[in-house]
Design an enzyme around this catalytic site. Structure first.
Site, PDB file in Angstrom:
ATOM      1  N   ARG A  22      37.327  40.370  43.239  1.00  0.00           N
ATOM      2  CA  ARG A  22      38.458  39.310  43.152  1.00  0.00           C
ATOM      3  C   ARG A  22      39.276  39.397  41.764  1.00  0.00           C
ATOM      4  O   ARG A  22      40.559  39.357  41.840  1.00  0.00           O
ATOM      5  CB  ARG A  22      37.800  38.065  43.288  1.00  0.00           C
ATOM      6  CG  ARG A  22      37.389  37.791  44.574  1.00  0.00           C
ATOM      7  CD  ARG A  22      36.565  36.153  44.636  1.00  0.00           C
ATOM      8  NE  ARG A  22      35.592  36.328  44.015  1.00  0.00           N
ATOM      9  CZ  ARG A  22      34.793  35.052  43.799  1.00  0.00           C
ATOM     10  NH1 ARG A  22      35.211  33.974  44.238  1.00  0.00           N
ATOM     11  NH2 ARG A  22      33.839  35.070  43.009  1.00  0.00           N
ATOM     12  N   ASN A  40      36.204  34.667  48.471  1.00  0.00           N
ATOM     13  CA  ASN A  40      35.253  35.359  49.157  1.00  0.00           C
ATOM     14  C   ASN A  40      34.953  34.403  50.483  1.00  0.00           C
ATOM     15  O   ASN A  40      35.030  33.187  50.403  1.00  0.00           O
ATOM     16  CB  ASN A  40      34.101  35.348  48.359  1.00  0.00           C
ATOM     17  CG  ASN A  40      33.792  36.291  47.275  1.00  0.00           C
ATOM     18  OD1 ASN A  40      34.726  37.505  47.222  1.00  0.00           O
ATOM     19  ND2 ASN A  40      32.907  36.077  46.345  1.00  0.00           N
TER      20      ASN A  40
END
Length: 774
Positions: A22, A40
């Site tokens: 990320r 996520n």
């Protein structure tokens, strides 16, 4: 004129949680001037929304692959057009529980070079901090409670980030720590303590220096690592190694070593080209390597073998410890009492390692999943698994077709379980032997965890058809609980299917497989283990095997190879007195080789002669018998010991080219192992033992290769070799020698252990095919 603004929604699966993915997406998007978000999802996948100029979106997609973090793996990327939302910036959003795709659970990664540099640099706050990690390294699977991989879902949740770590975590410019879930420092991370074996905590200023001093003095320490405890001790002092063997009740099984770096590895072993790269990889496996002549490693570390198992440090603590000890290497073996799993808690250590370890060094981070060290070796130049665990588990493999949601409980020894869904097969980490206390429960815990985190509703539970396997009760229990169909799978069919899966052989297609190991329950209720099969996933035909012989005493013959030799001599036509004369001539009637001497030998012969002993075609027991005759091994204290010593004894030998013939028996070809035994008896007094050892092992491979070549007529290659004995270099060389003359390639599993650690994967494919699900 303003450039048209487009938007894309992406779903990424693979190893994309727990690897700094990320933060990478954030930096990638910002560098391209894109707005949007990344988060996520609950299936371990990542969702990305980006909007901006089309050319920058295209650059973003290319950057996904070219610039991703080192441990990240993109397995699938779904891209769909979306309506631009007019967002003004790019953000990392809080993880969500919703699941649209399932993704890989990240394995544990060894400490990276950047983190190692920091613990050696006095100017950083991580100086001599044992548990330093970043987005690219450190524990993952071993400390996960559930998915997604966020700090609150791991054993790190008990360590709130300090001000400095929080600053790093929130700093987009911090390449390795921005949104890295497992980071910590001496102020906020796990603490390390030293204990006596009665549980008293000692006040030790520097646990590494203290541990190094104690080990140098000859003490044995239990040290907590990533997936469990190790026992650490000097590997150069015979008295220390001998004492460790006595305390562990482990007379001959080799101990693993940990070396400071590759220069030390080269001092004690002879690594082939590329071995150092394997040792230094993020997976940090144990690698079996030829022992260097004159190596300072005690002969008692791996008695009777010409290889040693070596790994490099994969935590900061281990790296600092190996720098402190003068040798530069130590025994670093599993911290368990013989017959029990490796300890993961202090309670276990004080219960099961009392009397084995002298002191304990433990950090206070919980180990959620026990994960042993992975073990690999070279077989005829190819890197193959002996044990698939830390660093590799629980990465999945792709099946050749969509599978129903399933569970498989694996084999009896050296086993792992597995689950399946979609076109994915996920083996658990190595669990161990199911006849050891607590191992079936461990297997159940891990399988249930995978069922839960992948939100599975299993329709099929697969198990081995051997009626005595300890995990069959677990399989039946799971099938009843899930309302699933319980399916038995023949052991060697599972071996063949697991090997075929690696090439994604299509359902319905037949391949030839040589499946060789110690024990597998056959469809005729005899003990198989030296087979040539023509197999698809749904069915198989047994076209060849080794010559069957009786195994006096069954399990006792596995422990005492002279019993297997007696059975093979009886099958070879030697009468009782001739067999006893061979045993006398070569000193095989002494109590250390046959506990009850001549009486036991005569009883064993008569059990075989009157058909009162199990019938076997086992490659393992055949190798045991030949190892005993050559006086290389006469007792088996660990799985595969006589065969491993026979392989070691063959190094440098001259192959005399003898190949046993093929006979016809019960509608199949059989390798004339009685003829092989007679050849050994004719040559044992005139040829060096190493010449005989290499000739018989390559000869067995050549004979099986010839049988496989005949079976392969009309079928496309390759020919697969699987089973525990498929890691034997000389057998594989013999098979390759023959099959190459027929234009057939030989393949052994590379992503799964060829032995019983891969059986559960094969069980899934076979069970699904038998029920018409693929």
């Amino acid at each position: 004129m303003a450039t048209a603004r487009r938007a894309l929604r992406l779903r990424v699966t693979g190893i994309v949680q727990g690897v700094g993915f990320r933060p990478f997406i954030y930096r990638l998007a910002v560098s391209r001037g894109l707005a949007g978000y990344v988060l996520n999802l609950g299936g371990s996948e990542v969702e990305i929304y980006v909007e901006g100029p089309p050319d920058q979106l295209a650059s973003f997609i290319k950057g996904l692959y070219r610039e991703r973090p080192p441990p990240a793996r993109i397995e699938e990327l779904e891209i769909e057009e979306a309506e631009p939302q007019g967002l003004g910036s790019f953000t990392i959003r809080k993880s969500e529980r919703r699941k649209s795709k399932r993704s890989m659970i990240p394995p544990d990664f060894g400490i990276c070079s950047d983190c190692l540099h920091e613990i050696h640099d006095p100017s950083t706050r991580f100086y001599r901090y044992y548990w330093n990690s970043c987005a690219w390294c450190g524990p993952r699977f071993s400390m996960m409670y559930t998915v997604p991989y966020d700090r609150e879902n791991t054993a790190m949740k008990k360590y709130p980030l300090c001000t400095e770590c929080r600053r790093d975590y929130e700093d987009p410019a911090n390449l390795r720590r921005f949104h890295a879930q497992g980071i910590s420092c001496p102020k906020c991370g796990p603490r390390t303590y030293v204990y006596t074996m009665d549980g008293k905590r000692l006040d030790v200023p520097d646990p590494v220096e203290w541990a190094a001093e104690k080990i140098e003095e000859g003490y044995i320490l239990a040290i907590k690592g990533v997936g469990g405890f190790h026992l650490a001790a000097l590997a150069t002092r015979d008295d220390v190694v001998e004492e460790l063997r006595r305390r562990k009740r482990r007379p001959s099984k080799p101990f693993a070593l940990m070396a400071r770096d590759c220069s030390v590895v080269e001092m004690i072993a002879e690594p082939p080209p590329g071995a150092c790269e394997v040792l230094q990889s993020a997976e940090r496996p144990i690698l079996l390597l030829p022992k260097r002549p004159g190596s300072p490693v005690s002969e008692l570390v791996a008695p009777g073998l010409d290889t040693i198992g070596v790994m490099l440090p994969y935590t900061g603590f281990q790296a600092l410890l190996l720098e402190q000890v003068r040798d530069g290497f130590l025994i670093m073996t599993s911290g368990n009492e013989t017959g029990y799993p490796m300890c993961t808690t202090l309670k276990c250590v004080f219960t099961h390692l009392c009397g084995i370890a002298d002191y304990v060094v433990a950090h206070d981070r919980e180990i959620v999943h026990r994960v042993d060290d992975s073990v690999l070796r070279y077989t005829d130049g190819e890197l193959v698994f002996l044990r698939r665990a830390r660093g590799y588990a629980p990465m999945w493999l792709y099946a050749p077709a969509e599978l129903p949601e399933m569970v498989a409980v694996g084999a009896e020894l050296q086993t792992a379980g597995a689950v399946a869904f979609e076109d994915k097969v996920v083996p658990t980490q190595y669990i161990g032997d199911m006849d050891e206390p607590g191992q079936v429960e461990e297997l159940e815990r891990e399988l249930r965890w995978f069922v839960e985190v992948y939100s599975l509703k299993p329709r099929i539970v697969a198990m081995d058809m051997h009626p005595g396997y300890h995990n069959r009760g677990l399989a039946a229990r799971l099938a009843e609980e899930y309302g699933a169909e319980l399916v038995e799978v023949q052991h060697h069919h599972a071996h063949a299917a697991a090997a075929m899966l690696e090439d994604r052989v299509p359902p319905g297609e037949e391949k030839v497989a040589i499946t060789i190991d110690g024990t597998g329950y056959g469809v005729d209720s005899t003990i198989w283990g030296g087979e040539v099969l023509v197999a698809s996933y749904s069915s198989f035909t047994r076209v060849a095997s080794l010559y069957p012989f009786r195994l006096p005493g069954g399990d006792a013959a596995a422990k005492w190879p002279v019993r297997a030799l007696i059975g093979l001599m009886q099958a070879s036509g030697l009468d009782e007195e001739e067999a006893l004369d061979v045993l006398r001539r070569y000193g095989l009637l002494s109590r250390d080789k046959l506990p009850h001497g001549e009486t036991e030998a005569r009883v064993s012969y008569r059990l075989a002669a009157f058909g009162k002993a199990p019938l076997t075609t086992s490659m393992g027991r055949t190798l045991d018998a030949l190892a005993a005759l050559l006086r290389i091994a006469w007792r088996r204290d660990y799985e595969g010991e006589p065969a491993m010593k026979l392989e070691a004894a063959a190094r440098g030998g001259r192959d005399h080219g003898y190949t046993p013939g093929l006979l016809s028996l019960d509608g199949r070809l059989v390798v004339d192992t009685p003829g092989l035994l007679r050849w050994v008896l004719e040559n044992i007094d005139r040829l060096p033992a190493r010449d005989i050892a290499v000739t018989i092992q390559r000869g067995l491979g050549r004979a099986l290769g010839e049988a496989a070549a005949r079976a392969a007529r009309g079928l496309d290659g390759p020919v697969y070799i699987s089973g525990g004995a498929a890691v034997n270099t000389f057998i594989v060389q013999g098979a390759r020698q023959v099959l190459s003359d027929y234009g057939l390639e030989v393949r052994i599993p590379r992503r799964l252990p060829p032995g019983d650690g891969g059986v559960a994967v094969g069980q899934l494919l076979v069970a699904a095919a038998k029920l018409g699900e693929i």
